[in-house]
Motif scaffolding. Structure first.
Motif, PDB file in Angstrom:
ATOM      1  N   LEU A 141      15.777 -29.423  19.102  1.00  0.00           N
ATOM      2  CA  LEU A 141      17.150 -29.846  18.834  1.00  0.00           C
ATOM      3  C   LEU A 141      17.615 -30.838  19.894  1.00  0.00           C
ATOM      4  O   LEU A 141      18.232 -31.865  19.570  1.00  0.00           O
ATOM      5  N   VAL A 142      17.319 -30.543  21.151  1.00  0.00           N
ATOM      6  CA  VAL A 142      17.703 -31.448  22.239  1.00  0.00           C
ATOM      7  C   VAL A 142      16.964 -32.775  22.090  1.00  0.00           C
ATOM      8  O   VAL A 142      17.542 -33.854  22.263  1.00  0.00           O
ATOM      9  N   LYS A 143      15.663 -32.694  21.767  1.00  0.00           N
ATOM     10  CA  LYS A 143      14.886 -33.923  21.572  1.00  0.00           C
ATOM     11  C   LYS A 143      15.473 -34.769  20.444  1.00  0.00           C
ATOM     12  O   LYS A 143      15.581 -36.003  20.559  1.00  0.00           O
ATOM     13  N   MET A 144      15.873 -34.118  19.354  1.00  0.00           N
ATOM     14  CA  MET A 144      16.437 -34.863  18.239  1.00  0.00           C
ATOM     15  C   MET A 144      17.737 -35.555  18.646  1.00  0.00           C
ATOM     16  O   MET A 144      17.979 -36.710  18.270  1.00  0.00           O
ATOM     17  N   GLY A 145      18.553 -34.866  19.421  1.00  0.00           N
ATOM     18  CA  GLY A 145      19.787 -35.487  19.896  1.00  0.00           C
ATOM     19  C   GLY A 145      19.515 -36.626  20.856  1.00  0.00           C
ATOM     20  O   GLY A 145      20.145 -37.689  20.782  1.00  0.00           O
ATOM     21  N   MET A 146      18.540 -36.434  21.758  1.00  0.00           N
ATOM     22  CA  MET A 146      18.223 -37.455  22.754  1.00  0.00           C
ATOM     23  C   MET A 146      17.654 -38.707  22.108  1.00  0.00           C
ATOM     24  O   MET A 146      17.976 -39.832  22.484  1.00  0.00           O
ATOM     25  N   ALA A 170      10.339 -34.840  17.682  1.00  0.00           N
ATOM     26  CA  ALA A 170      11.707 -35.017  17.187  1.00  0.00           C
ATOM     27  C   ALA A 170      11.717 -35.720  15.835  1.00  0.00           C
ATOM     28  O   ALA A 170      12.318 -35.235  14.873  1.00  0.00           O
ATOM     29  N   PHE A 171      11.039 -36.875  15.758  1.00  0.00           N
ATOM     30  CA  PHE A 171      11.050 -37.683  14.535  1.00  0.00           C
ATOM     31  C   PHE A 171       9.647 -38.228  14.291  1.00  0.00           C
ATOM     32  O   PHE A 171       9.258 -39.260  14.837  1.00  0.00           O
ATOM     33  N   ARG A 172       8.889 -37.524  13.478  1.00  0.00           N
ATOM     34  CA  ARG A 172       7.487 -37.883  13.249  1.00  0.00           C
ATOM     35  C   ARG A 172       7.357 -39.289  12.656  1.00  0.00           C
ATOM     36  O   ARG A 172       6.483 -40.058  13.052  1.00  0.00           O
ATOM     37  N   SER A 173       8.219 -39.623  11.687  1.00  0.00           N
ATOM     38  CA  SER A 173       8.086 -40.918  11.029  1.00  0.00           C
ATOM     39  C   SER A 173       8.309 -42.069  12.005  1.00  0.00           C
ATOM     40  O   SER A 173       7.643 -43.111  11.916  1.00  0.00           O
ATOM     41  N   VAL A 174       9.228 -41.891  12.961  1.00  0.00           N
ATOM     42  CA  VAL A 174       9.477 -42.936  13.955  1.00  0.00           C
ATOM     43  C   VAL A 174       8.293 -43.042  14.905  1.00  0.00           C
ATOM     44  O   VAL A 174       7.848 -44.144  15.258  1.00  0.00           O
ATOM     45  N   ALA A 175       7.772 -41.892  15.321  1.00  0.00           N
ATOM     46  CA  ALA A 175       6.620 -41.898  16.238  1.00  0.00           C
ATOM     47  C   ALA A 175       5.415 -42.572  15.599  1.00  0.00           C
ATOM     48  O   ALA A 175       4.656 -43.282  16.266  1.00  0.00           O
ATOM     49  N   ASP A 176       5.224 -42.372  14.297  1.00  0.00           N
ATOM     50  CA  ASP A 176       4.067 -42.950  13.615  1.00  0.00           C
ATOM     51  C   ASP A 176       4.114 -44.479  13.600  1.00  0.00           C
ATOM     52  O   ASP A 176       3.066 -45.135  13.552  1.00  0.00           O
ATOM     53  N   ARG A 177       5.309 -45.060  13.641  1.00  0.00           N
ATOM     54  CA  ARG A 177       5.407 -46.521  13.657  1.00  0.00           C
ATOM     55  C   ARG A 177       5.667 -47.084  15.050  1.00  0.00           C
ATOM     56  O   ARG A 177       5.740 -48.307  15.220  1.00  0.00           O
TER      57      ARG A 177
END
Length: 386
Positions: A141-146, A170-177
């Protein structure tokens, strides 16, 4: 917005500080890369500091603008009022700057500046966010907010595979790109050879912020544990504290005094040029207690031709991969540091001949020129993206 040539491009860079520590130097290299590509660059900072003159020397314009820098202290309930005021003030300032400057793209240096990607999106400007964070121990949750600001970025850059792995939680789709670009780390103009034998005092150096997280106090405790059958070990501490952490500086000085180490430990404060101090040392110590997204200081030690004693964690491990003159120790353990110092002393005849080879490899792998070209390429890509 699309421009026909790089020379017509105007980039706005937002950065959270104006000192000359690791992330500041990395941002400076980013700006140099943009300027060398032919772009006009304006850098927005929340306050003045030594970084300003370096940026202007690099050919950038600098504006001092009220900016919300998201520190952990602002997330405490008693500081929510300041957070709201800072958010409103920061959004107004960002709106004013973007409306007047109308850059072709915005480069946001770290997610501690959450408002600039929001403002860029509101102004329909392309945005690149460069992540230097990697809070492995935080909850999802903290990672998603950060990391929420990266959801608005057209391109995301991370400084290590470790940082991308934390982003993925936090956000797999963002990390993948996300694009991994290792930091460009500038070395000294010339490298003074390390000592081939340690027949007299061993000299260590710590370079970085003075904070519990960075762990300079652990080196002090380690010195107190060393046996008397090795050459006497001395330590130079280069750096200062964040505002509000003055208590740690006082605590560190008190501990040095209590352990009777005043003659062996020097507190040198912040120095914009670290190389003369590193050159005077035999080994550089990076004693971080917690995860580091990368290891700029560790790389600096390697490219200065020095043995590096480094906490065996996260991005520090990645930054010193394949370097056999980087000796690792268990994080947050002064005794482990003491044992590693002894190991380095006992193996010095084996380590010293390898330093030059490791220096050459690290200087190539983390070349500022390579870094600048990659950053310029990504900025061109974000500007030209539809």
């Amino acid at each position: 917005m699309h421009r026909s040539s790089t020379s017509e491009r105007h980039y706005l860079v937002a950065h959270p500080g104006a000192e000359m520590y690791g992330s500041d130097r990395v941002m400076l290299e980013s700006v140099i890369g943009m300027v060398e590509s032919g772009a006009r660059v304006t850098v927005v900072l929340p306050q003045s500091g030594p970084l300003v003159d370096e940026l202007r020397r690099a050919g950038a314009d600098v504006e001092i603008v009220p900016t919300l820098v998201l520190r952990k202290s602002l997330l405490k309930p008693r500081n929510w009022g300041a957070l709201v005021v800072g958010t409103v003030r920061g959004l107004r300032a960002a709106h004013r700057v973007l409306r007047s400057d109308r850059p072709d793209a915005v480069y946001v240096s770290t997610v501690t500046l959450p408002l600039w990607s929001v403002s860029a999106k509101l102004h329909r400007l392309r945005c690149l966010v460069h992540l230097h964070e990697g809070e492995q121990g935080a909850s999802r949750l903290v990672k998603m907010g950060m990391y929420a600001p990266v959801l608005l970025a057209d391109i995301v850059i991370v400084n290590s595979d470790f940082s991308r792995g934390v982003l993925r939680q936090a956000f797999r789709s963002v990390a993948d790109r996300a694009v991994v670009i290792y930091n460009g780390v500038a070395g000294p103009e010339s490298v003074a050879p390390a000592r081939t034998t340690l027949t007299e005092n061993v000299r260590l150096v710590y370079v970085g912020r003075l904070s519990p997280r960075k762990g300079p106090d652990l080196i002090v405790e380690a010195l107190a544990e060393l046996p008397g059958d090795i050459p006497e070990v001395h330590l130079d501490i280069v750096g200062n504290v964040f505002p509000g952490y003055e208590w740690f500086d006082e605590q560190l000085r008190d501990r040095i005094n209590a352990l009777g180490l005043n003659e062996r430990v020097r507190m040198l404060g912040f120095r914009p040029d670290i190389w003369s101090t590193v050159e005077a040392a035999d080994a550089l110590v990076v004693p971080s207690r917690f995860d580091e997204p990368f290891g700029n200081t560790a790389v600096e030690g390697v490219i200065a031709g020095r043995v590096v004693l480094v906490s065996d964690t996260s991005g520090l491990r990645e930054a010193t991969a394949d370097c056999d003159t980087a000796l690792r120790f268990v994080p947050d353990d002064a005794s482990a540091i003491a044992r590693t110092i002894q190991d380095a002393v006992s193996r010095w005849a084996e380590l010293a001949p390898r330093l030059d080879r490791n220096r050459t490899q690290a200087a190539e792998r983390f070349s500022p020129r390579r870094y600048r070209l990659e950053i310029a390429s990504q900025m061109a890509a974000v500007t030209n993206s539809k």
